[in-house]
Design a protein around this motif. Sequence first.
Motif, PDB file in Angstrom:
ATOM      1  N   THR A   9      32.013  16.366 -11.061  1.00  0.00           N
ATOM      2  CA  THR A   9      32.569  17.338 -10.318  1.00  0.00           C
ATOM      3  C   THR A   9      31.178  17.732  -9.613  1.00  0.00           C
ATOM      4  O   THR A   9      30.989  17.827  -8.372  1.00  0.00           O
ATOM      5  CB  THR A   9      33.541  18.147 -10.656  1.00  0.00           C
ATOM      6  OG1 THR A   9      34.566  17.691 -11.020  1.00  0.00           O
ATOM      7  CG2 THR A   9      33.863  19.357  -9.610  1.00  0.00           C
ATOM      8  N   VAL A  10      30.440  17.990 -10.411  1.00  0.00           N
ATOM      9  CA  VAL A  10      29.203  18.921  -9.776  1.00  0.00           C
ATOM     10  C   VAL A  10      28.269  17.727  -9.205  1.00  0.00           C
ATOM     11  O   VAL A  10      27.576  17.927  -8.276  1.00  0.00           O
ATOM     12  CB  VAL A  10      28.378  19.406 -10.935  1.00  0.00           C
ATOM     13  CG1 VAL A  10      26.879  20.077 -10.564  1.00  0.00           C
ATOM     14  CG2 VAL A  10      29.091  20.565 -11.520  1.00  0.00           C
ATOM     15  N   GLN A  11      28.279  16.750  -9.776  1.00  0.00           N
ATOM     16  CA  GLN A  11      27.361  15.625  -9.214  1.00  0.00           C
ATOM     17  C   GLN A  11      27.872  15.149  -7.793  1.00  0.00           C
ATOM     18  O   GLN A  11      27.314  14.817  -6.917  1.00  0.00           O
ATOM     19  CB  GLN A  11      27.695  14.301 -10.021  1.00  0.00           C
ATOM     20  CG  GLN A  11      26.187  13.564 -10.384  1.00  0.00           C
ATOM     21  CD  GLN A  11      26.466  12.537 -11.465  1.00  0.00           C
ATOM     22  OE1 GLN A  11      27.470  12.232 -11.676  1.00  0.00           O
ATOM     23  NE2 GLN A  11      25.270  11.965 -11.660  1.00  0.00           N
ATOM     24  N   ALA A  12      29.354  14.893  -7.905  1.00  0.00           N
ATOM     25  CA  ALA A  12      29.610  15.078  -6.447  1.00  0.00           C
ATOM     26  C   ALA A  12      29.588  15.726  -5.539  1.00  0.00           C
ATOM     27  O   ALA A  12      29.259  15.499  -4.282  1.00  0.00           O
ATOM     28  CB  ALA A  12      31.401  14.632  -6.741  1.00  0.00           C
ATOM     29  N   ALA A  13      29.677  17.033  -5.773  1.00  0.00           N
ATOM     30  CA  ALA A  13      29.299  18.301  -4.745  1.00  0.00           C
ATOM     31  C   ALA A  13      27.818  18.013  -4.544  1.00  0.00           C
ATOM     32  O   ALA A  13      27.516  18.410  -3.258  1.00  0.00           O
ATOM     33  CB  ALA A  13      29.668  19.712  -5.537  1.00  0.00           C
TER      34      ALA A  13
END
Length: 129
Positions: free
Chosen positions: A10-14
């Motif tokens: 999720t953080v990587q996608a953001a």
Amino acid sequence: DMRPIYTAATVQAAELAMEAFSETWNAKAPGAVLAWRNAWEDFTPFLAFTPEIRKVIYTTNQIESINYQLRKITKTRGSFPSDEAAIKLVYLGIRNIETTRGGELGTGTQGWHQALNAFAVQFPNRLPL
């Protein structure tokens, strides 16, 4: 411990979305890109929550609705004789809003039941049954 647990995906996608946003908008609106970068540390904790919980956290419709109701009762008055008179009027306005809005069920917030279920899953044994 109420702190959410991050998921790397999720953080990587953001972060990837932020880079794409920056590439698209940095030339046209550098202030917007800078604002997001400056707020990044405040933003990323929300990514640990499910979409249902996030929606309830960032939805401002209820806040805007309450502000509208309070503006409606205060805009016709040019001034108040005292601070106490203004506070009484706002108190009575809030009291009237509370009696006509959702109350115990999440103040009428759209998606509240889905968020409540998500809270129960993410934070087990914290909500009364």
